[in-house]
Design a protein around this motif. Structure first.
Motif, PDB file in Angstrom:
ATOM      1  N   THR A  81       0.833  -1.197   0.000  1.00 42.95           N
ATOM      2  CA  THR A  81       0.000   0.000   0.000  1.00 42.95           C
ATOM      3  C   THR A  81       0.870   1.250   0.000  1.00 42.95           C
ATOM      4  O   THR A  81       0.588   2.218  -0.707  1.00 42.95           O
ATOM      5  N   ALA A  84       2.182   1.756  -3.477  1.00 46.51           N
ATOM      6  CA  ALA A  84       1.141   2.287  -4.363  1.00 46.51           C
ATOM      7  C   ALA A  84       0.903   3.778  -4.088  1.00 46.51           C
ATOM      8  O   ALA A  84       0.702   4.567  -5.024  1.00 46.51           O
ATOM      9  N   ASN A  88       1.460   6.796  -6.846  1.00 47.76           N
ATOM     10  CA  ASN A  88       0.468   7.835  -7.137  1.00 47.76           C
ATOM     11  C   ASN A  88       1.026   9.227  -6.869  1.00 47.76           C
ATOM     12  O   ASN A  88       0.721  10.172  -7.602  1.00 47.76           O
ATOM     13  N   LEU A 115       0.865  -2.852  -6.935  1.00 42.65           N
ATOM     14  CA  LEU A 115       1.221  -1.747  -7.821  1.00 42.65           C
ATOM     15  C   LEU A 115       0.555  -1.911  -9.188  1.00 42.65           C
ATOM     16  O   LEU A 115       0.009  -0.954  -9.744  1.00 42.65           O
ATOM     17  N   ARG A 118      -3.283  -1.222  -8.811  1.00 46.99           N
ATOM     18  CA  ARG A 118      -3.582   0.200  -8.640  1.00 46.99           C
ATOM     19  C   ARG A 118      -3.260   1.001  -9.896  1.00 46.99           C
ATOM     20  O   ARG A 118      -3.949   1.945 -10.236  1.00 46.99           O
ATOM     21  N   ALA A 119      -2.181   0.619 -10.603  1.00 46.86           N
ATOM     22  CA  ALA A 119      -1.774   1.335 -11.811  1.00 46.86           C
ATOM     23  C   ALA A 119      -2.764   1.137 -12.952  1.00 46.86           C
ATOM     24  O   ALA A 119      -3.032   2.065 -13.714  1.00 46.86           O
TER      25      ALA A 119
END
Length: 137
Positions: A81, A84, A88, A115, A118-119
């Motif tokens: 987390t 990530a 961001n 990653l 989220r990406a």
């Protein structure tokens, strides 16, 4: 006891590379065991939440002081987390010039997976490779 005797003890691989460490007493006493991190300032303040926020602020400030960076990011959640969040943060600075985010293949698989997940939602390409031979130019 009869049911428990059927259990088998196996080696735990949780952590994938994290091992027992020795925390210096000064860190234990002044940070981990300090009641200031979990004691409320006022009766209506959540104790642990306030301490977590304060420890995050102190940690981020320390990282900035030690590295000379203008900003830093910290998370008390998990490594993936935090990675990530850092990704961001990188892309929020200048979205126009960047389309890919490099991740070392030495990172834990769960970190890389988070990653990538989220990406994909925000249109970032995650490039996984060897950080020692990758051309960052």
């Amino acid at each position: 006891r009869e049911i428990a005797s059927k259990n088998s003890v196996f080696r735990s691989y949780i952590g994938m590379g994290y091992y027992n460490t020795i925390t210096p007493n000064v860190i234990l006493r002044n940070i981990i065991e300090s009641p200031a991190w979990y004691t409320p300032y006022t009766p209506y303040q959540p104790e642990v939440s306030q301490g977590r926020l304060e420890s995050l602020l102190n940690y981020q400030t320390m990282v900035c002081d030690l590295t000379g960076m203008e900003i830093s990011n910290a998370s008390l959640l998990d490594e993936a987390t935090a990675a990530a969040e850092a990704m961001n943060l990188c892309f929020s600075i200048d979205r126009q010039e960047r389309t890919a985010f490099f991740v070392s293949n030495d990172c834990h698989p769960q970190t890389i997976a988070v990653l990538q997940t989220r990406a994909s939602g925000v249109g970032i390409e995650v490039v996984v490779g060897d950080h020692t031979t990758f051309d960052f130019a």
